[in-house]
Design a protein around this motif. Structure first.
Motif, PDB file in Angstrom:
ATOM      1  N   TRP A 109      39.005 -10.915 -70.894  1.00 23.21           N
ATOM      2  CA  TRP A 109      37.915  -9.997 -71.217  1.00 23.21           C
ATOM      3  C   TRP A 109      38.428  -8.568 -71.182  1.00 23.21           C
ATOM      4  O   TRP A 109      39.401  -8.253 -70.512  1.00 23.21           O
ATOM      5  CB  TRP A 109      36.724 -10.188 -70.272  1.00 23.21           C
ATOM      6  N   ILE A 135      32.187   0.772 -64.554  1.00 20.87           N
ATOM      7  CA  ILE A 135      31.995  -0.522 -65.207  1.00 20.87           C
ATOM      8  C   ILE A 135      31.777  -1.647 -64.202  1.00 20.87           C
ATOM      9  O   ILE A 135      31.019  -2.589 -64.448  1.00 20.87           O
ATOM     10  CB  ILE A 135      33.212  -0.831 -66.108  1.00 20.87           C
ATOM     11  N   ASN A 177      29.630  -9.817 -66.504  1.00 18.40           N
ATOM     12  CA  ASN A 177      29.889  -8.443 -66.921  1.00 18.40           C
ATOM     13  C   ASN A 177      28.819  -7.981 -67.901  1.00 18.40           C
ATOM     14  O   ASN A 177      28.566  -8.634 -68.910  1.00 18.40           O
ATOM     15  CB  ASN A 177      31.268  -8.333 -67.580  1.00 18.40           C
ATOM     16  N   ALA A 178      28.225  -6.849 -67.605  1.00 17.28           N
ATOM     17  CA  ALA A 178      27.166  -6.329 -68.458  1.00 17.28           C
ATOM     18  C   ALA A 178      27.703  -5.540 -69.645  1.00 17.28           C
ATOM     19  O   ALA A 178      26.964  -5.237 -70.575  1.00 17.28           O
ATOM     20  CB  ALA A 178      26.232  -5.437 -67.634  1.00 17.28           C
ATOM     21  N   LYS A 179      29.008  -5.200 -69.639  1.00 24.02           N
ATOM     22  CA  LYS A 179      29.545  -4.358 -70.703  1.00 24.02           C
ATOM     23  C   LYS A 179      30.785  -4.959 -71.371  1.00 24.02           C
ATOM     24  O   LYS A 179      31.508  -4.235 -72.066  1.00 24.02           O
ATOM     25  CB  LYS A 179      29.891  -2.975 -70.136  1.00 24.02           C
ATOM     26  N   ALA A 180      31.016  -6.241 -71.166  1.00 27.26           N
ATOM     27  CA  ALA A 180      32.202  -6.858 -71.772  1.00 27.26           C
ATOM     28  C   ALA A 180      31.971  -8.347 -71.971  1.00 27.26           C
ATOM     29  O   ALA A 180      31.484  -9.030 -71.071  1.00 27.26           O
ATOM     30  CB  ALA A 180      33.432  -6.630 -70.894  1.00 27.26           C
ATOM     31  N   HIS A 181      32.296  -8.846 -73.163  1.00 26.93           N
ATOM     32  CA  HIS A 181      32.210 -10.283 -73.398  1.00 26.93           C
ATOM     33  C   HIS A 181      33.526 -10.930 -72.967  1.00 26.93           C
ATOM     34  O   HIS A 181      34.564 -10.267 -72.879  1.00 26.93           O
ATOM     35  CB  HIS A 181      31.894 -10.582 -74.869  1.00 26.93           C
ATOM     36  N   GLY A 235      36.547  -1.876 -70.744  1.00 32.75           N
ATOM     37  CA  GLY A 235      36.521  -0.472 -71.155  1.00 32.75           C
ATOM     38  C   GLY A 235      37.913   0.084 -71.426  1.00 32.75           C
ATOM     39  O   GLY A 235      38.732  -0.503 -72.120  1.00 32.75           O
ATOM     40  N   PRO A 261      33.888  -4.212 -63.107  1.00 31.69           N
ATOM     41  CA  PRO A 261      34.209  -5.489 -63.766  1.00 31.69           C
ATOM     42  C   PRO A 261      34.131  -6.667 -62.803  1.00 31.69           C
ATOM     43  O   PRO A 261      34.483  -6.561 -61.626  1.00 31.69           O
ATOM     44  CB  PRO A 261      35.652  -5.275 -64.254  1.00 31.69           C
ATOM     45  N   SER A 263      29.015 -14.255 -74.207  1.00 28.35           N
ATOM     46  CA  SER A 263      28.545 -12.884 -74.394  1.00 28.35           C
ATOM     47  C   SER A 263      28.370 -12.162 -73.070  1.00 28.35           C
ATOM     48  O   SER A 263      28.460 -12.744 -71.997  1.00 28.35           O
ATOM     49  CB  SER A 263      27.216 -12.898 -75.162  1.00 28.35           C
ATOM     50  N   LYS A 264      28.088 -10.872 -73.182  1.00 27.81           N
ATOM     51  CA  LYS A 264      27.880 -10.040 -72.007  1.00 27.81           C
ATOM     52  C   LYS A 264      26.723 -10.569 -71.163  1.00 27.81           C
ATOM     53  O   LYS A 264      25.665 -10.904 -71.685  1.00 27.81           O
ATOM     54  CB  LYS A 264      27.583  -8.594 -72.417  1.00 27.81           C
ATOM     55  N   ASN A 265      26.960 -10.658 -69.878  1.00 26.92           N
ATOM     56  CA  ASN A 265      25.921 -11.061 -68.928  1.00 26.92           C
ATOM     57  C   ASN A 265      25.226 -12.346 -69.374  1.00 26.92           C
ATOM     58  O   ASN A 265      24.003 -12.451 -69.380  1.00 26.92           O
ATOM     59  CB  ASN A 265      24.898  -9.933 -68.789  1.00 26.92           C
TER      60      ASN A 265
END
Length: 216
Positions: free
Chosen positions: A178, A60, A99-103, A181, A62, A131-133
């Motif tokens: 945030w 991930i 973060n590309a996978k978590a808001h 995962g 982070p 939002s993500k990224n």
């Protein structure tokens, strides 16, 4: 023929006790075996959890969300002989989530703008999500107001006007949260402490790379 006499010594109490010790070995209590098995299972679980967390972190990657000043402008600056300072300023503060996978969510966001340790305005924002990224920008406008200055600050302002550069302090923080995962929810305080410098002649902002909560 004379009868044979047995000259072997009779067993003593000590020798009998040693024979009994080696003859009767105590059995391990079942509770000891259960404790050993439970400890082994817990150790294996801790190792597996550590491996999962490490692999999850590597996948991930982070990143801590951060806040920064992207732009600013000193719209108005007036100063009279009575020591009254009047300003109007615009400040753009950005909350960014790389973060590309978590808001990410932000709360308890507040900043204090001051001149020579004299508070001018307090900037606040309600809870919000990024939002993500992505990123969110807040456009703060500090309205014109008359601020009384003491002699020391009057001298400091005179010096700033003569050199065509004035400095304001901006300090504040925001709590971000945030989810990463399988690692769970992470909370972190973003602290912002920087100087906002402007040209007094036209109010243009002198950009500073240090005006960010992002770790260097």
């Amino acid at each position: 023929m004379l009868p044979r006499t047995d000259l072997r010594p009779a067993p003593t109490t000590r020798s009998l006790a040693m024979k009994d010790r080696f003859r009767f070995k105590p059995r391990t209590h079942p509770l000891v075996w259960v404790t050993a098995i439970v400890c082994t299972i817990l150790s294996i679980a801790v190792i597996i959890t550590g491996i999962v967390v490490f692999v999850g972190y590597m996948i991930i990657r982070p990143r801590v969300p951060f806040i920064s000043v992207t732009s600013a402008h000193l719209d108005t600056i007036r100063y009279d002989q009575a020591g009254l300072l009047e300003i109007q300023m615009a400040i753009d503060i950005r909350a960014e989530n790389d973060n590309a996978k978590a808001h990410a969510s932000f709360s308890d966001t507040s900043f204090v703008l001051s001149f020579d340790a004299l508070q001018i305005a307090k900037l606040v924002a309600g809870p919000f999500d990024v939002s993500k990224n992505s990123s969110t920008v807040f456009n703060y406008v500090i309205p014109s107001s008359q601020i009384p200055l003491d002699r020391t600050r009057m001298e400091q302002l005179d010096f700033s006007l003569k050199r065509n550069e004035i400095t304001f302090d901006l300090k504040g923080k925001s709590r971000t949260r945030w989810r990463v995962g399988l690692l769970g929810s992470v909370k972190f305080w973003c602290h912002l402490s920087c100087e906002l410098r402007f040209h007094t002649s036209n109010g243009s902002y002198i950009n500073s790379r240090r005006c960010s909560s992002k770790s260097k």
